[in-house]
Design a protein around this motif. Structure first.
Motif, PDB file in Angstrom:
ATOM      1  N   PRO A 447       0.701  -1.461  -0.345  1.00  0.00           N
ATOM      2  CA  PRO A 447      -0.077  -0.023  -0.172  1.00  0.00           C
ATOM      3  C   PRO A 447       1.263   1.339   0.016  1.00  0.00           C
ATOM      4  O   PRO A 447       1.282   1.283   0.780  1.00  0.00           O
ATOM      5  CB  PRO A 447      -0.525   0.195   1.323  1.00  0.00           C
ATOM      6  CG  PRO A 447      -0.561  -1.428   1.874  1.00  0.00           C
ATOM      7  CD  PRO A 447       0.587  -1.441   0.705  1.00  0.00           C
ATOM      8  N   LYS A 448       0.587   2.135  -0.622  1.00  0.00           N
ATOM      9  CA  LYS A 448       1.347   3.439  -0.809  1.00  0.00           C
ATOM     10  C   LYS A 448       0.574   4.857  -1.415  1.00  0.00           C
ATOM     11  O   LYS A 448      -0.076   4.549  -1.994  1.00  0.00           O
ATOM     12  CB  LYS A 448       2.499   3.254  -1.562  1.00  0.00           C
ATOM     13  CG  LYS A 448       3.722   4.099  -2.103  1.00  0.00           C
ATOM     14  CD  LYS A 448       4.817   3.558  -2.209  1.00  0.00           C
ATOM     15  CE  LYS A 448       6.219   4.503  -1.692  1.00  0.00           C
ATOM     16  NZ  LYS A 448       7.747   3.955  -3.027  1.00  0.00           N
ATOM     17  N   ASN A 449       0.439   5.570  -0.821  1.00  0.00           N
ATOM     18  CA  ASN A 449      -0.143   7.203  -1.126  1.00  0.00           C
ATOM     19  C   ASN A 449      -1.540   6.978  -1.431  1.00  0.00           C
ATOM     20  O   ASN A 449      -1.734   7.743  -2.707  1.00  0.00           O
ATOM     21  CB  ASN A 449       0.352   7.271  -2.575  1.00  0.00           C
ATOM     22  CG  ASN A 449       1.935   8.181  -1.956  1.00  0.00           C
ATOM     23  OD1 ASN A 449       2.473   8.762  -0.700  1.00  0.00           O
ATOM     24  ND2 ASN A 449       3.087   8.136  -3.014  1.00  0.00           N
ATOM     25  N   GLY A 450      -2.308   6.150  -0.980  1.00  0.00           N
ATOM     26  CA  GLY A 450      -3.718   5.791  -1.537  1.00  0.00           C
ATOM     27  C   GLY A 450      -3.866   4.825  -1.812  1.00  0.00           C
ATOM     28  O   GLY A 450      -5.098   4.049  -2.138  1.00  0.00           O
ATOM     29  N   GLY A 451      -2.632   4.540  -2.760  1.00  0.00           N
ATOM     30  CA  GLY A 451      -2.567   2.724  -3.856  1.00  0.00           C
ATOM     31  C   GLY A 451      -1.981   1.852  -4.051  1.00  0.00           C
ATOM     32  O   GLY A 451      -1.347   1.858  -2.148  1.00  0.00           O
ATOM     33  N   THR A 452      -1.828   1.359  -4.388  1.00  0.00           N
ATOM     34  CA  THR A 452      -0.973  -0.354  -4.639  1.00  0.00           C
ATOM     35  C   THR A 452       0.325  -0.189  -5.117  1.00  0.00           C
ATOM     36  O   THR A 452      -0.322   0.066  -6.950  1.00  0.00           O
ATOM     37  CB  THR A 452      -2.039  -1.208  -4.898  1.00  0.00           C
ATOM     38  OG1 THR A 452      -3.599  -0.935  -3.938  1.00  0.00           O
ATOM     39  CG2 THR A 452      -1.819  -2.531  -4.392  1.00  0.00           C
ATOM     40  N   GLU A 453       0.823  -0.580  -4.840  1.00  0.00           N
ATOM     41  CA  GLU A 453       2.226  -0.749  -5.654  1.00  0.00           C
ATOM     42  C   GLU A 453       2.702  -1.997  -5.700  1.00  0.00           C
ATOM     43  O   GLU A 453       2.718  -3.191  -4.609  1.00  0.00           O
ATOM     44  CB  GLU A 453       3.419  -0.044  -5.248  1.00  0.00           C
ATOM     45  CG  GLU A 453       4.348   0.150  -5.687  1.00  0.00           C
ATOM     46  CD  GLU A 453       5.855   1.021  -5.698  1.00  0.00           C
ATOM     47  OE1 GLU A 453       5.254   1.840  -5.012  1.00  0.00           O
ATOM     48  OE2 GLU A 453       6.877   0.658  -5.690  1.00  0.00           O
TER      49      GLU A 453
ATOM     50  N   TRP B 143       6.457  10.360  -4.596  1.00  0.00           N
ATOM     51  CA  TRP B 143       5.851  10.688  -3.584  1.00  0.00           C
ATOM     52  C   TRP B 143       4.889  11.751  -3.238  1.00  0.00           C
ATOM     53  O   TRP B 143       4.134  11.967  -4.107  1.00  0.00           O
ATOM     54  CB  TRP B 143       7.344  11.787  -3.025  1.00  0.00           C
ATOM     55  CG  TRP B 143       8.591  11.290  -2.617  1.00  0.00           C
ATOM     56  CD1 TRP B 143       9.187  10.291  -2.911  1.00  0.00           C
ATOM     57  CD2 TRP B 143       9.710  12.122  -2.602  1.00  0.00           C
ATOM     58  NE1 TRP B 143      10.249  10.271  -3.079  1.00  0.00           N
ATOM     59  CE2 TRP B 143      10.446  10.874  -2.435  1.00  0.00           C
ATOM     60  CE3 TRP B 143       9.857  13.382  -1.885  1.00  0.00           C
ATOM     61  CZ2 TRP B 143      11.956  11.445  -1.942  1.00  0.00           C
ATOM     62  CZ3 TRP B 143      11.572  13.666  -1.748  1.00  0.00           C
ATOM     63  CH2 TRP B 143      12.369  12.420  -1.587  1.00  0.00           C
ATOM     64  N   ASP B 144       4.141  11.954  -2.245  1.00  0.00           N
ATOM     65  CA  ASP B 144       3.594  12.810  -1.449  1.00  0.00           C
ATOM     66  C   ASP B 144       3.931  13.990  -0.817  1.00  0.00           C
ATOM     67  O   ASP B 144       4.771  14.079  -0.359  1.00  0.00           O
ATOM     68  CB  ASP B 144       2.197  12.020  -0.574  1.00  0.00           C
ATOM     69  CG  ASP B 144       0.666  13.112  -0.552  1.00  0.00           C
ATOM     70  OD1 ASP B 144       1.094  14.272  -1.228  1.00  0.00           O
ATOM     71  OD2 ASP B 144       0.408  12.768  -0.229  1.00  0.00           O
ATOM     72  N   PRO B 145       3.781  15.317  -1.704  1.00  0.00           N
ATOM     73  CA  PRO B 145       4.264  16.361  -1.524  1.00  0.00           C
ATOM     74  C   PRO B 145       4.303  16.915  -0.399  1.00  0.00           C
ATOM     75  O   PRO B 145       4.201  17.732   0.811  1.00  0.00           O
ATOM     76  CB  PRO B 145       4.863  16.742  -2.692  1.00  0.00           C
ATOM     77  CG  PRO B 145       4.090  17.023  -3.893  1.00  0.00           C
ATOM     78  CD  PRO B 145       3.433  15.480  -2.962  1.00  0.00           C
ATOM     79  N   SER B 146       2.782  16.527   0.406  1.00  0.00           N
ATOM     80  CA  SER B 146       1.463  17.300   0.572  1.00  0.00           C
ATOM     81  C   SER B 146       2.927  17.012   2.660  1.00  0.00           C
ATOM     82  O   SER B 146       2.515  18.553   3.202  1.00  0.00           O
ATOM     83  CB  SER B 146      -0.075  16.594   0.997  1.00  0.00           C
ATOM     84  OG  SER B 146       0.000  16.347   0.176  1.00  0.00           O
ATOM     85  N   PRO B 147       2.551  15.738   3.074  1.00  0.00           N
ATOM     86  CA  PRO B 147       3.529  16.499   3.938  1.00  0.00           C
ATOM     87  C   PRO B 147       4.869  17.150   4.262  1.00  0.00           C
ATOM     88  O   PRO B 147       4.863  18.353   5.607  1.00  0.00           O
ATOM     89  CB  PRO B 147       3.931  14.875   4.338  1.00  0.00           C
ATOM     90  CG  PRO B 147       2.941  14.381   3.657  1.00  0.00           C
ATOM     91  CD  PRO B 147       2.683  14.922   1.805  1.00  0.00           C
ATOM     92  N   LEU B 148       5.598  17.442   3.243  1.00  0.00           N
ATOM     93  CA  LEU B 148       6.339  17.627   3.273  1.00  0.00           C
ATOM     94  C   LEU B 148       5.717  19.888   2.793  1.00  0.00           C
ATOM     95  O   LEU B 148       6.342  20.321   3.975  1.00  0.00           O
ATOM     96  CB  LEU B 148       7.177  17.992   1.868  1.00  0.00           C
ATOM     97  CG  LEU B 148       8.766  16.906   1.980  1.00  0.00           C
ATOM     98  CD1 LEU B 148       8.899  16.571   1.016  1.00  0.00           C
ATOM     99  CD2 LEU B 148       8.824  16.067   3.074  1.00  0.00           C
ATOM    100  N   LEU B 149       5.272  20.019   2.574  1.00  0.00           N
ATOM    101  CA  LEU B 149       4.426  21.292   2.609  1.00  0.00           C
ATOM    102  C   LEU B 149       3.842  22.094   4.147  1.00  0.00           C
ATOM    103  O   LEU B 149       3.953  22.859   3.854  1.00  0.00           O
ATOM    104  CB  LEU B 149       3.606  21.358   1.676  1.00  0.00           C
ATOM    105  CG  LEU B 149       3.937  21.516  -0.003  1.00  0.00           C
ATOM    106  CD1 LEU B 149       3.183  21.203  -1.319  1.00  0.00           C
ATOM    107  CD2 LEU B 149       5.085  22.752  -0.795  1.00  0.00           C
ATOM    108  N   ASN B 150       3.346  20.445   4.342  1.00  0.00           N
ATOM    109  CA  ASN B 150       3.274  21.371   5.674  1.00  0.00           C
ATOM    110  C   ASN B 150       3.849  20.290   6.896  1.00  0.00           C
ATOM    111  O   ASN B 150       2.769  20.775   7.982  1.00  0.00           O
ATOM    112  CB  ASN B 150       1.682  20.225   5.769  1.00  0.00           C
ATOM    113  CG  ASN B 150       0.850  19.927   4.986  1.00  0.00           C
ATOM    114  OD1 ASN B 150       0.023  21.382   4.905  1.00  0.00           O
ATOM    115  ND2 ASN B 150      -0.075  19.342   4.217  1.00  0.00           N
TER     116      ASN B 150
END
Lengths: 469, 390
Positions: A447-453, B143-150
């Motif tokens: 599970p990653k960033n709300g999705g699946t890898e 990556w999800d940049p949101s945690p860095l921006l926050n």
């Protein structure tokens, strides 16, 4: 006889029109097709020239053998049926109407403009490959083609298949690319790729074998037969697949798909594919609100007047929070828009309702920039699928949140240096790898960033991952 | 405020930065023997879990005198390392566990800087072959940049591979006329800050031997000027390609908006050229805080495009207020002698950036003159040439 949808065609050049060796017209030349998925031969039948009669005569015995092997025979004709029915042909392919078809089905090879036929045969399809990687002594000095992405250019047909299917959703689609001129470099994997490149997009490849391989197969050469078995295995794999589910796309391309718009749409689809951006083309006249369920961005290529119905669909889409990207000089609504800055000096942005409109400042001329801008305007937050170590691949993600399928086409036709990873935006519970050769195997999911890898093992041509929610 | 002169913005004023962060942290002399020293915090950190990372990094910054003194009320620019294309991976290993600075290290730094009162923090990187926003680049990398921006108040990101939001490039001048170029033109963000931070990865480097906080700054050069596809005269609007032809190979000069190289007869060898450009850059654009992520990384090269490299887990973090002393300790932890020069590992085919930066007066590479805080080098040594695959 199987229905058109079940036909798996093989192009067979065997007569004076093809300048083919006479041995290829022998009935025995088709023996290698026994126990293969091929159930249809496509032959040259009429070219409107002095050799037509000789061609007909040359094929007589071959057609008889084909029929006795259960093969339907389809004739390629220029402008006349030329006694096809009497000769036992099952259908014809032409890009013009054939008054003398005498009831024989006529498949169209016309792919631009309006399309009406049970079967569409796209002869302008490209042989799927990385052209710059095909090096022979003859072309060694030529520069490798680099795409605008900076990555190697890929010839593929997903864009063409999607475009034709948008215009003719009920037609069966055959892709009939010409063989590349560097036939000495062809390996079985390249033929498998041609089959996969069509099948992933719901089309059928008109199998075409290079002259040397055909000749050797006709003579039952052992090595050639081994290659053929690999090709046939891919054909069988795709024969068993169900018709692909609709592509999971958050971006829809809306156009009348005629003339310059059709060309632009094709280019955008082709270049968006290089970014693995999933896009669905929609014929403007077919667009309804339900077709925009799950869609976040609509790119309208049409800058002429819209019907009141289409206006209503667009307004509703924007009010719900959608982004509409429109060309320069599009007639914006006179009220209800609030300027909201610009995107890289190329688009003026407006907010409206809960959504946005992005209007190009200048007429569109660079399809890659259009695709890139669309991707940035909607943001990669909207990505439904991402791949790593997949520079020479295209991907198609279909299905739903509960049941998804990712299909990856590797145009290098050999395993990557580093194996690929795939991420999809939905949180699935399991994943199964379906390779072209070998067993189905479960994949470990992360599970990653709300999705699946998932991590894919190396593969040369094609791999599918079936996800379950 | 930036000061302008015809054609360029004036280079970052060392004096104003020195007043902000303490002159002891900045280069002021041009001879190795006199190059300044500064302590380096070295710590064991085996994972990126917040429960382990936050206390370790807090302690390290405290050992260096505290972040508040460095960033309180200041605008901070942080160069991170997102080298290569975002869709490149070392096998199946996500970039942050091989060749990219891990977002947990970046996020923890941001968090602690926010607590320390940083006024504004800008994350900087020159995305490979693109002017896309760094947020988009990160997403492409997974990556999800949101945690860095926050992670702290007023965090922004900027892709510095092009002109960006400014009207002109900022000019930076290395000491002594520069090894390779007498001036470098960079994105405005490297000037519009009070404090400059390099958060790097602990890695070998195929061209320069090692890549740590200094080599990370190679990527501050915009490819609109120093790129393979940059125009000959003016800077390009968008970056095209990497820095192979202009900097590595010297097969062409940068766009003429920037000075051509000092000596066109110098070797056309990346091992000669890249360390010199890096030393010029870190002397011209001083690094006030160097952080090196060696928790999980790769050995044998700087990215998956290098043959025979593989993932490793040294479990190490380094931080220091002098990039040369920090990288010297980093090199030692990697099993290399920071006093080594061309012909000796890790500089078999390159000159030593450590020596070149030292000679620019940036800092000393002599471990005898560097105070190591926290762990001892010998206790955390992780020889990269013999490193076990993770």
């Amino acid at each position: 006889m199987a229905s058109f949808a079940d036909w798996i065609p093989l192009r067979w050049q065997a007569g004076p029109l093809d300048s083919a060796a006479p041995e290829l017209a022998r009935p025995e030349s088709l023996h290698f097709l026994k126990s293969s998925p091929i159930n249809c031969l496509v032959v040259n039948w009429q070219a409107g020239g002095p050799q037509d009669e000789a061609q007909r005569k040359a094929l007589t015995r071959l057609l008889g053998a084909a029929r006795s092997q259960g093969l339907a025979v389809v004739g390629l004709v220029k402008n006349a049926a030329h006694q096809a029915k009497e000769a036992g042909l099952a259908a014809l392919i032409s890009d013009v109407a054939l008054p003398d078809a005498d009831g024989l089905p006529v498949f169209t090879s016309k792919t631009s403009g309006e399309i009406k036929a049970d079967v569409v045969v796209a002869r302008k399809a490209l042989w799927p490959r990385i052209p710059g990687a095909w090096r022979t002594e003859a072309n060694r000095q030529e520069r490798a083609d680099a795409g605008p992405t900076g990555a190697a250019w890929v010839d593929s047909n997903g864009w063409l298949a999607s475009l034709i299917q948008a215009k003719a959703p009920n037609s069966i689609l055959w892709l009939a690319p010409e063989l590349p001129k560097e036939t000495s470099l062809l390996r079985p994997e390249h033929y498998q790729l041609a089959a996969a490149d069509a099948a992933v997009y719901g089309a059928r490849w008109v199998v075409d074998l290079d002259a040397d391989l055909r000749s050797k197969l006709a003579n039952q050469d052992a090595r050639a037969l081994s290659s053929w078995r690999q090709i046939a295995k891919a054909l069988e794999h795709f024969r068993k697949l169900e018709k692909p589910a609709p592509v999971q796309a958050k971006l829809v391309l809306v156009s009348d798909l005629q003339g310059p718009e059709e060309h632009l749409a094709g280019e955008i689809l082709n270049l968006a594919a290089r970014r693995h951006l999933q896009v669905r083309p929609e014929l403007m006249s077919n667009l309804t609100a339900p077709k925009l369920d799950g869609v976040t961005t609509l790119m309208l290529l049409h800058n002429r007047s819209l019907t009141p119905e289409l206006h209503s669909v667009l307004k509703s889409f924007i009010d719900r929070g959608g982004l509409v990207i429109v060309p320069a000089s599009f007639a914006l609504p006179p009220s209800g828009l609030t300027p909201a800055g610009n995107h890289d000096q190329r688009y003026d942005l407006y907010s409206a309702g809960k959504g946005r409109i992005a209007m190009a400042r200048k007429p569109w001329n660079d399809p890659y920039q259009i695709a890139l801008d669309a991707h940035l305007l909607m943001s990669r937050k909207q990505d439904v699928v991402r791949l790593w170590n997949a520079g020479s691949t295209n991907v198609r993600y279909s299905g739903s949140a509960g049941n998804g399928k990712v299909e990856v086409l590797n145009y290098a036709a050999r395993p990557m240096g580093h194996p690929m990873s795939v991420w999809v935006a939905s949180p699935y519970k399991s994943a199964v790898l379906v390779p072209l050769a070998g067993e189905r195997t479960s994949l470990e999911i992360t599970p990653k960033n709300g999705g699946t890898e998932v991590a894919l093992p190396p593969f040369p041509v094609y791999a599918a991952v079936e996800f379950r929610g | 405020m930036r000061h302008h002169c015809p054609g360029y913005t004036r280079r970052f004023l060392l004096g104003s930065a020195a007043a902000s962060v303490g002159s002891a942290l900045l280069p002021s002399r041009a001879f190795a023997a006199e190059a300044p020293s500064a302590p380096v915090a070295l710590a064991r950190c085996r994972s990126y879990d917040r429960g382990e990372l936050l206390p370790v990094m807090t302690r390290m910054f405290d050992q260096l005198g505290g972040l508040q003194k460095l960033v309180g009320g200041k605008t901070v620019a942080i160069k991170i390392n997102l080298t290569g294309a975002p869709r490149d991976r070392l096998g199946h290993v996500p970039a942050e566990l091989a060749h990219w600075t891990h977002p947990a290290v970046i996020g923890t730094t941001l968090h602690l800087m926010g607590i320390a009162g940083a006024k504004r923090i800008r994350l900087l990187e020159s995305g490979w072959n693109t002017a896309d926003p760094i947020e988009e680049y990160m997403m492409e990398g997974g990556w999800d940049p949101s945690p860095l921006l926050n992670a702290a108040p007023r965090v922004e990101m900027e892709n510095t591979n092009w002109l960006g939001g400014a009207k002109q490039y900022s000019v930076f001048t290395p000491p002594n006329g520069g090894y390779m170029f007498k001036r470098y033109l960079l994105n405005h963000s490297y000037e519009d800050c009070d404090v400059f931070v390099s958060i790097a990865k602990l890695k070998d480097h195929a061209t320069a031997g090692i890549t740590l906080s200094m080599k990370n700054c190679f990527g501050i050069t915009p490819c609109t000027i120093y790129g393979d596809g940059s125009p000959k005269e003016e800077a390009g609007i968008l970056p095209r390609g990497g820095r192979g032809s202009v900097i590595h190979a010297g097969s062409r000069q940068p766009a003429k908006i920037a000075p051509s190289e000092n000596d066109p007869t110098s070797p056309r060898d990346g091992g000669y050229r890249v360390p010199r450009v890096v030393a010029d850059l870190v002397a011209a654009r001083p690094i006030h805080l160097a952080i090196v992520d060696g928790i999980e990384t790769m050995a044998g090269g700087e990215g998956p495009w290098i043959s025979n490299c593989y993932p490793v887990k040294p479990g190490i973090l380094l931080a220091g207020t002098n990039c040369v002393t920090t990288d010297a300790v980093g090199a030692a932890v990697m099993g290399y002698d920071p006093m080594a020069d061309r012909g000796t590992p890790p500089f078999e085919t390159s000159d030593s950036t450590l020596r070149l930066a030292e000679n620019h007066g940036v800092g000393t590479r002599d471990l005898k003159r560097i105070e190591v805080l926290g762990a001892r080098i010998e206790d955390l040594r992780f020889p990269f040439r013999k490193a076990p695959r993770a």
